[in-house]
Design an enzyme around this catalytic site. Sequence first.
Site, PDB file in Angstrom:
ATOM      1  N   CYS A  12     -30.220  62.606  31.324  1.00  0.00           N
ATOM      2  CA  CYS A  12     -29.448  62.181  30.148  1.00  0.00           C
ATOM      3  C   CYS A  12     -28.234  61.343  30.523  1.00  0.00           C
ATOM      4  O   CYS A  12     -27.737  60.571  29.707  1.00  0.00           O
ATOM      5  CB  CYS A  12     -29.023  63.401  29.333  1.00  0.00           C
ATOM      6  SG  CYS A  12     -28.001  64.583  30.246  1.00  0.00           S
ATOM      7  N   GLU A  35     -25.720  69.142  23.348  1.00  0.00           N
ATOM      8  CA  GLU A  35     -25.738  68.228  24.491  1.00  0.00           C
ATOM      9  C   GLU A  35     -26.897  67.265  24.285  1.00  0.00           C
ATOM     10  O   GLU A  35     -28.054  67.644  24.427  1.00  0.00           O
ATOM     11  CB  GLU A  35     -25.885  69.017  25.804  1.00  0.00           C
ATOM     12  CG  GLU A  35     -24.721  69.942  26.111  1.00  0.00           C
ATOM     13  CD  GLU A  35     -23.408  69.217  26.309  1.00  0.00           C
ATOM     14  OE1 GLU A  35     -23.436  67.997  26.600  1.00  0.00           O
ATOM     15  OE2 GLU A  35     -22.345  69.849  26.180  1.00  0.00           O
TER      16      GLU A  35
END
Length: 455
Positions: A243, A209
Site C-alpha cells: 500500500c 488503513e
Amino acid sequence: MSIEKIFYAQKEFFNSDATISVNFRIINLTKLKKELLKNEYEIYTALHKDLGKSEEDSFVSEFSHCINEINYFIKNLRSLSKPKRVRTSIINFKSKAYIHKKPYGVCLIISCWNYPLYISLMPLIGALASGNTCILKLHTLNPNTNKLIEKIIKEVFEKCYVFTISKDEYEINKLLDLDFDYIFATGNPNFGKLVYEKASKNLIPVTLELGGKNPCIVHSDCEIDTSCKRIIHGKFLNSGQTCLAPDILYVNSKIKDKFIDRMIFYIKDLYSENPLNFKHYSKIINESHFLRLIKIIEDNREEIIFGGEYSKDKLKISPTLIDKEEIIPHEIFGPILQIKYYDILDGLIHSLKCSPPPLALYLFTSNKTIINRFLNIHFGGGCINDTLVHICENNLPFGGIKNSGIGYYHRKYSFDTFTYNKSLLIKSNKIDIKSRYPNNKNYNLKFLKLLLKNK
C-alpha cells in the site's frame, strides 16, 4: 459456535474486567511471542506458499515487526497504562485531575492479503496491549498463512478473548452488523467506505488503513544512483503489492534520460536479468489479480520502456516501467511503475494538491525550500530521499488521511488508537467555594469574570 455467541462471550469476558490487569496483558503478549518464535520457520514457509516471499523478505517485512511490537509493549505497557495527572484550575480548588487510558471493549480487526502476518498481528498486538478482546477476520486469499495464524491464536488464547475467522462462513456484512466497540480495517478505499457506513449505524469508532496512488517526485538535484535503487526497492518489494509503494513517478525533465537508464540498470542489478526466477522476487497473490495487471500491461504495451514479461504458471510479472502522459486510473498495486515528466514544479504541486490524498508521498531532493513546499500537500506519511522505510520507524505514527485512511497505529499510537481518554476529577470535601452557588453575594458577573479570568 456462531459468531454472535462468540461476540457476546467476548462482551461478557471484557465486562468481567479480566483484561484490565496490566499483568494479564503482559502474560498473554509473552505467550503470543513465544508461540510466534516457536513457529517462525513454518510462518516463512506459509508466506512463501501464499505470496512467493523468501525467508529474508518475510523476516524483514513481517515477522520482525510483530516481535518488536510485542517487545515494546512488554517493556512499556505499565508506563503507558498509568493514569496521567494534569493541572487543575482555581475554580476547582482543591482537587486532582487525571486522564485514564481505558480499552474500548470488543474489537473487530479486518486484515488484508498483501502482508498477511503483519496486517493481522500488528493491530491485534496493539488492541490486546490496550486491554481489549478481539475478533480477527483474516483475508481468504492467504490459506496457508491463515491456517498458521489460527493455530497460533488457538494455542495462546481462549475464544472469549481472541477469535479468528479465516473462511467465508461469516460474511463481512454480517460481522459489521454486530455492535462492536471498535473496528480496525485494512483494505482499499471502497472497502473503507463500506466499513465506515456500517460502523456509522452504531456510531462505532474506526481506524481505516487504506491506500491510493502514492506519488514519487524526483527533482533535478537528486543523487541519481541512490535515488534509483531506493525507488526500485520500494516499488518492487512484494512485487509492488504494498500500500505504501510508489504508484507514479514524476521525474524532472532535465535528468529524465540518465535517470531512466539508471533505473533499468538497477532493476537488473537488484532483481537479476531474469526476475521471474529470482529468489527474492514475490509472485502475484492469485490469477484474478495477475490478469488485472496483465491487462494494464497489454493496454499500455506501446508505452513500456522496460519489462512487461510475465509467467502465468508462476503468477509472476517482471518489473515494468511505463512512459505515459495520461495517468493510469486507480492504484496499480503490482510491479508496474508509471513514469511522467515535469518542468515546472508549481504545476505539479497544484496537481497533487487537487488529487485525493495518498497514503504516502516520496520526494528526492536536497532543496529545503522544495521540501517545505511539498509538506503542504495532504498525505499520510512519507520520506525525503527514500521510499517505504518510514514505516520501520516505530516512533512515527502510520496511517492515511481521508481517501487513504483514518487514524494511526504502531507502538504508542496503537495504544492511543485502541484506548479512549477517560477524564476524572477528584474534589476535596475540605474546601467548598461558596461563590459558585447562585445564592451567594459574589455570584455576579463582575466577580465571576475575575474568578474565571475572562477579560
